[in-house]
Design a protein around this motif. Structure first.
Motif, PDB file in Angstrom:
ATOM      1  N   ASN A 281      -9.749  30.587 -45.261  1.00 13.83           N
ATOM      2  CA  ASN A 281      -8.579  29.718 -45.210  1.00 13.83           C
ATOM      3  C   ASN A 281      -8.476  29.047 -43.836  1.00 13.83           C
ATOM      4  O   ASN A 281      -7.873  29.589 -42.902  1.00 13.83           O
ATOM      5  N   PRO A 282      -9.049  27.842 -43.688  1.00 14.61           N
ATOM      6  CA  PRO A 282      -9.055  27.166 -42.377  1.00 14.61           C
ATOM      7  C   PRO A 282      -7.652  26.918 -41.820  1.00 14.61           C
ATOM      8  O   PRO A 282      -7.430  27.027 -40.612  1.00 14.61           O
ATOM      9  N   LYS A 283      -6.694  26.580 -42.683  1.00  9.70           N
ATOM     10  CA  LYS A 283      -5.337  26.296 -42.211  1.00  9.70           C
ATOM     11  C   LYS A 283      -4.720  27.542 -41.576  1.00  9.70           C
ATOM     12  O   LYS A 283      -4.129  27.460 -40.489  1.00  9.70           O
ATOM     13  N   PHE A 284      -4.862  28.662 -42.236  1.00  5.61           N
ATOM     14  CA  PHE A 284      -4.327  29.920 -41.716  1.00  5.61           C
ATOM     15  C   PHE A 284      -5.048  30.297 -40.425  1.00  5.61           C
ATOM     16  O   PHE A 284      -4.408  30.668 -39.433  1.00  5.61           O
ATOM     17  N   ARG A 285      -6.360  30.186 -40.437  1.00  5.89           N
ATOM     18  CA  ARG A 285      -7.171  30.541 -39.259  1.00  5.89           C
ATOM     19  C   ARG A 285      -6.797  29.682 -38.053  1.00  5.89           C
ATOM     20  O   ARG A 285      -6.591  30.204 -36.948  1.00  5.89           O
ATOM     21  N   ASN A 286      -6.696  28.382 -38.249  1.00  7.86           N
ATOM     22  CA  ASN A 286      -6.387  27.483 -37.131  1.00  7.86           C
ATOM     23  C   ASN A 286      -4.964  27.698 -36.612  1.00  7.86           C
ATOM     24  O   ASN A 286      -4.701  27.549 -35.413  1.00  7.86           O
ATOM     25  N   TRP A 287      -4.062  28.030 -37.509  1.00  4.13           N
ATOM     26  CA  TRP A 287      -2.689  28.344 -37.107  1.00  4.13           C
ATOM     27  C   TRP A 287      -2.666  29.541 -36.161  1.00  4.13           C
ATOM     28  O   TRP A 287      -2.012  29.505 -35.114  1.00  4.13           O
ATOM     29  N   VAL A 288      -3.403  30.557 -36.505  1.00  2.00           N
ATOM     30  CA  VAL A 288      -3.485  31.758 -35.668  1.00  2.00           C
ATOM     31  C   VAL A 288      -4.155  31.441 -34.340  1.00  2.00           C
ATOM     32  O   VAL A 288      -3.652  31.797 -33.258  1.00  2.00           O
ATOM     33  N   TYR A 289      -5.277  30.763 -34.387  1.00  2.23           N
ATOM     34  CA  TYR A 289      -6.034  30.463 -33.168  1.00  2.23           C
ATOM     35  C   TYR A 289      -5.229  29.613 -32.192  1.00  2.23           C
ATOM     36  O   TYR A 289      -5.264  29.837 -30.971  1.00  2.23           O
ATOM     37  N   SER A 290      -4.492  28.632 -32.708  1.00  2.00           N
ATOM     38  CA  SER A 290      -3.764  27.720 -31.814  1.00  2.00           C
ATOM     39  C   SER A 290      -2.664  28.463 -31.055  1.00  2.00           C
ATOM     40  O   SER A 290      -2.438  28.187 -29.863  1.00  2.00           O
ATOM     41  N   GLU A 291      -1.987  29.399 -31.722  1.00  4.03           N
ATOM     42  CA  GLU A 291      -0.950  30.183 -31.044  1.00  4.03           C
ATOM     43  C   GLU A 291      -1.554  31.030 -29.926  1.00  4.03           C
ATOM     44  O   GLU A 291      -0.975  31.169 -28.847  1.00  4.03           O
ATOM     45  N   ILE A 292      -2.701  31.623 -30.191  1.00 11.27           N
ATOM     46  CA  ILE A 292      -3.350  32.474 -29.188  1.00 11.27           C
ATOM     47  C   ILE A 292      -3.792  31.638 -27.982  1.00 11.27           C
ATOM     48  O   ILE A 292      -3.596  32.049 -26.826  1.00 11.27           O
ATOM     49  N   LYS A 293      -4.351  30.473 -28.237  1.00  8.90           N
ATOM     50  CA  LYS A 293      -4.791  29.604 -27.140  1.00  8.90           C
ATOM     51  C   LYS A 293      -3.603  29.160 -26.277  1.00  8.90           C
ATOM     52  O   LYS A 293      -3.695  29.115 -25.050  1.00  8.90           O
ATOM     53  N   ASN A 294      -2.508  28.819 -26.930  1.00  6.03           N
ATOM     54  CA  ASN A 294      -1.313  28.424 -26.182  1.00  6.03           C
ATOM     55  C   ASN A 294      -0.807  29.574 -25.310  1.00  6.03           C
ATOM     56  O   ASN A 294      -0.369  29.352 -24.176  1.00  6.03           O
ATOM     57  N   MET A 295      -0.869  30.780 -25.832  1.00  6.58           N
ATOM     58  CA  MET A 295      -0.454  31.941 -25.040  1.00  6.58           C
ATOM     59  C   MET A 295      -1.342  32.093 -23.813  1.00  6.58           C
ATOM     60  O   MET A 295      -0.850  32.386 -22.714  1.00  6.58           O
ATOM     61  N   HIS A 296      -2.630  31.887 -23.986  1.00  3.32           N
ATOM     62  CA  HIS A 296      -3.548  32.044 -22.859  1.00  3.32           C
ATOM     63  C   HIS A 296      -3.200  31.080 -21.729  1.00  3.32           C
ATOM     64  O   HIS A 296      -3.258  31.440 -20.542  1.00  3.32           O
ATOM     65  N   GLY A 297      -2.814  29.855 -22.087  1.00  5.89           N
ATOM     66  CA  GLY A 297      -2.473  28.879 -21.067  1.00  5.89           C
ATOM     67  C   GLY A 297      -1.290  29.313 -20.215  1.00  5.89           C
ATOM     68  O   GLY A 297      -1.228  29.017 -19.020  1.00  5.89           O
ATOM     69  N   THR A 298      -0.358  30.042 -20.813  1.00  5.49           N
ATOM     70  CA  THR A 298       0.846  30.475 -20.089  1.00  5.49           C
ATOM     71  C   THR A 298       0.668  31.825 -19.418  1.00  5.49           C
ATOM     72  O   THR A 298       1.113  32.037 -18.284  1.00  5.49           O
ATOM     73  N   TRP A 299       0.016  32.747 -20.125  1.00  3.23           N
ATOM     74  CA  TRP A 299      -0.001  34.145 -19.690  1.00  3.23           C
ATOM     75  C   TRP A 299      -1.385  34.674 -19.335  1.00  3.23           C
ATOM     76  O   TRP A 299      -1.497  35.801 -18.833  1.00  3.23           O
ATOM     77  N   GLY A 300      -2.411  33.895 -19.595  1.00  2.69           N
ATOM     78  CA  GLY A 300      -3.772  34.414 -19.483  1.00  2.69           C
ATOM     79  C   GLY A 300      -4.117  35.060 -18.157  1.00  2.69           C
ATOM     80  O   GLY A 300      -4.840  36.062 -18.109  1.00  2.69           O
ATOM     81  N   ARG A 301      -3.574  34.532 -17.072  1.00  7.63           N
ATOM     82  CA  ARG A 301      -3.924  35.064 -15.747  1.00  7.63           C
ATOM     83  C   ARG A 301      -3.373  36.475 -15.538  1.00  7.63           C
ATOM     84  O   ARG A 301      -3.804  37.177 -14.610  1.00  7.63           O
TER      85      ARG A 301
ATOM     86  N   PRO B 237      -1.327  33.693 -47.713  1.00 16.31           N
ATOM     87  CA  PRO B 237      -1.250  33.090 -46.375  1.00 16.31           C
ATOM     88  C   PRO B 237      -0.059  32.147 -46.237  1.00 16.31           C
ATOM     89  O   PRO B 237       0.597  32.109 -45.190  1.00 16.31           O
ATOM     90  N   GLU B 238       0.232  31.424 -47.310  1.00 11.66           N
ATOM     91  CA  GLU B 238       1.347  30.474 -47.273  1.00 11.66           C
ATOM     92  C   GLU B 238       2.685  31.204 -47.113  1.00 11.66           C
ATOM     93  O   GLU B 238       3.567  30.755 -46.376  1.00 11.66           O
ATOM     94  N   LYS B 239       2.818  32.333 -47.788  1.00  8.27           N
ATOM     95  CA  LYS B 239       4.061  33.100 -47.684  1.00  8.27           C
ATOM     96  C   LYS B 239       4.243  33.671 -46.280  1.00  8.27           C
ATOM     97  O   LYS B 239       5.353  33.700 -45.752  1.00  8.27           O
ATOM     98  N   ILE B 240       3.135  34.111 -45.689  1.00 11.30           N
ATOM     99  CA  ILE B 240       3.197  34.602 -44.307  1.00 11.30           C
ATOM    100  C   ILE B 240       3.672  33.493 -43.376  1.00 11.30           C
ATOM    101  O   ILE B 240       4.576  33.692 -42.543  1.00 11.30           O
ATOM    102  N   MET B 241       3.087  32.317 -43.524  1.00 12.23           N
ATOM    103  CA  MET B 241       3.436  31.195 -42.644  1.00 12.23           C
ATOM    104  C   MET B 241       4.890  30.748 -42.849  1.00 12.23           C
ATOM    105  O   MET B 241       5.581  30.411 -41.885  1.00 12.23           O
ATOM    106  N   GLU B 242       5.350  30.760 -44.094  1.00 13.64           N
ATOM    107  CA  GLU B 242       6.720  30.339 -44.388  1.00 13.64           C
ATOM    108  C   GLU B 242       7.757  31.274 -43.769  1.00 13.64           C
ATOM    109  O   GLU B 242       8.837  30.847 -43.350  1.00 13.64           O
TER     110      GLU B 242
END
Length: 596
Positions: free
Chosen positions: A538-558, A318-323
């Motif tokens: 892996n909570p760090k990896f999971r939260n990283w993924v979730y936060s990006e998706i939520k941010n996308m929803h705020g901009t594009w969700g409609r 997961p760390e290598k993916i994030m890096e």
């Protein structure tokens, strides 16, 4: 192998526009780039990755001696030696040993009339100055991408959608219509892109255009069936050996993406049988605790242990993916929500230190019915009414995820059933016709399903991520199972033969005959990240993924399809079995953020 860029009737300064396009695709051809002004209205550029004939004489754009024809293309022509001999008989002479010169002179002599005799993987732009005509086309296998933009009489063509976007006066906006197919299929519809107005040239199609931008002719061709075909094991192995030798033939170092599965293992084994020469092999590995389930390294070693120093295991965490994530997203031409994409990208990043060509087993599952959905579809076809009734009886009961997906996807229409089996979620009734438009009607039920996977999923997911990941690092990707003559052979199967060989029996039998039964009988899990485990542990990896998706929803969700919105608004509420959908949304979120 290369990058293609062409402008007909530029909207602004042609020299400036073609240079921007050339620079935007420079990673595709790190060995040489150049552009040419044909007329004030026509500009062409190419990026070259040297594979055959490493001399400067084979650089692109490539001109004929009389300066009346010029070619820029991407790919490999596997029957170029036969075509070269035919051209020699016609009186042509050659100054290089490249397939590029053969391609150029073949088109100069025959134009579009004998494109069907070109066997290989390619997309190209060819200009005949005597006729003031331009031919642009993509071969039927679809291994190499080609995009275009057309406005009034202006045309732009490029190997990548971003190449076109770089030349437009006003960059294209995001094509919101593609959120629908992306959610269910992980990619755009085959004729579209995520940029408005930028389209894909469909495989096996092309155009003849004059210098004023007038469309003179549409081109279309496919792999013709072979006559009197009676498929058997010996013929399969002979044809695949031939494909291996053609695909492995280069003047630059070649490596193999070795997953430890049946497809890539057989390719490497056949190469060793024919030549006795080991070559670099590359396998992805995860943490040891996951290698019981994701056992690629274990099975790959069965083939490579005797060749010390050639095999490479690339540890992915997961760390290598994030890096590496931002660098990866920067190179992503179009979003494709398949985790095999980042794996292939990381593998190619390591491999570029040793090789310029990477061989994969892509296409084997689609040709020889190797996916679980193929076997599930066969079960359905054998007893459609039984499973339709079972679907009704078990509605509301807790069922294993695989059985639940199987039953929920069943419909009285075989076409809709297989489209559901192929999608991340069942297609809603009101959207079904948009997907059905890409479903073939020419064969029997099972062959139609295989054809759909080859033309819809394989080309727009598997091959696109392989091209993108390899070309990002200046590597050419090749897939021997998609050899022109091998595809012709499989297209000649009857429905009964396609069913008889389902589950890749020809490939598995070839392995068993070579003492590789364990690899042949290995359970298929697919090439991808261990997302279910990483999301869970892996909570760090999971939260990283979730936060990006939520941010996308705020901009594009409609703008998203209704079924997509709950998942992007609250991804943490997704079930554990929706990990593929979550990753699909994460890729899209990262790509959209990068384009803002």
């Amino acid at each position: 192998m290369c990058g293609i860029n062409l402008i007909i009737k530029p909207e602004c300064d042609g020299k400036e526009a073609i240079e921007r396009m050339m620079l935007s695709t420079a990673h595709r051809g790190p060995d040489f780039s150049d552009f040419c002004k044909i007329t004030d209205q026509v500009w062409i550029a190419g990026n070259r990755l040297k594979i055959l004939d490493l001399s400067e004489a084979s650089n692109q754009p490539m001109w004929s001696d009389d300066r009346m024809a010029v070619l820029v293309w991407n790919g490999a022509l596997y029957n170029y030696q036969d075509l070269r001999n035919q051209l020699l008989d016609l009186g042509y002479t050659f100054k290089t040993n490249s397939d590029s010169e053969v391609f150029l002179l073949w088109l100069k002599h025959y134009g579009e009339e004998k494109i069907t005799e070109l066997q290989g993987m390619f997309a190209f732009t060819f200009i005949n100055l005597a006729k003031k005509e331009i031919i642009v086309a993509r071969d039927p296998s679809g291994e190499k991408p080609l995009y275009f933009y057309q406005n009034d009489q202006s045309w732009l063509f490029s190997s990548e959608a971003r190449g076109i976007n770089s030349a437009l006066i006003s960059q294209s906006k995001i094509n919101q219509d593609q959120f629908l197919p992306y959610f269910y299929s992980r990619h755009c519809f085959p004729d579209a892109s995520f940029f408005k107005g930028v389209h894909q040239v469909l495989p096996g199609t092309g155009y003849v255009i004059d210098f004023e931008g007038n469309l003179l002719k549409n081109l279309s061709w496919t792999h013709q069936k072979l006559a009197n075909t009676s498929p058997n094991q010996a013929e399969f192995e002979s044809r695949l050996k031939d494909a291996v030798l053609k695909n492995f033939h280069t003047e630059r170092p070649v490596g193999v993406i070795l997953s430890g599965g049946a497809d890539s293992s057989l390719l490497y084994q056949l190469w060793l049988e024919e030549t006795g020469q080991p070559m670099p092999t590359f396998t992805v590995a995860f943490d040891k605790k996951l290698q019981g389930k994701y056992a690629d390294p274990t099975f790959a070693r069965k083939l490579t242990n005797r060749f010390e120093g050639y095999h490479h295991e690339i540890l992915v965490t997961p760390e290598k993916i994030m890096e590496n994530w931002q660098e990866y997203i920067n190179t992503l031409d179009q979003p494709i929500g398949d985790s095999a994409s980042i794996l292939t990208w990381l593998l190619a990043k390591e491999a570029k230190e040793e090789v310029q060509v990477l061989i994969s087993g892509a296409g084997a599952d689609e040709l020889f019915a190797g996916y679980n959905r193929h076997l599930a579809f066969l079960k359905y076809l054998q007893r459609p009414k039984l499973y339709k009734n079972l679907k009704g009886i078990t509605a509301g009961f807790p069922l294993p995820a695989s059985l639940k997906k199987f039953l929920s996807g069943i419909d009285q229409d075989p076409r809709r059933t297989f489209i559901n089996f192929s999608s991340l979620q069942n297609i809603p009734e009101e959207e079904y016709s948009k997907f059905l438009a890409w479903y073939p009607e020419e064969e029997s039920n099972f062959q139609n399903a295989l054809h759909f996977d080859r033309t819809y999923y394989l080309i727009n997911d598997v091959l696109k991520i392989h091209d993108n990941a390899c070309m990002a690092h200046g590597i050419e990707g090749r897939a021997p199972y998609l050899d022109f003559e091998l595809i012709q052979w499989t297209k000649s199967f009857s429905e009964a033969s396609s069913i008889a060989f389902a589950g890749k029996k020809l490939i598995k039998t070839a392995l068993e005959n070579r003492g590789l039964k364990k690899i042949a009988n290995r359970k298929k899990i697919g090439f991808g990240l261990p997302l279910k485990e990483w999301f869970s542990e892996n909570p760090k990896f999971r939260n990283w993924v979730y936060s990006e998706i939520k941010n996308m929803h705020g901009t594009w969700g409609r703008y998203f399809p209704q079924a997509m919105q709950p998942l992007t608004k609250e991804p943490q509420k997704a079930s554990k079995d929706q990990f593929l959908l979550i990753w699909n949304m994460f890729i899209l979120a990262s790509w959209l953020k990068n384009k803002q």
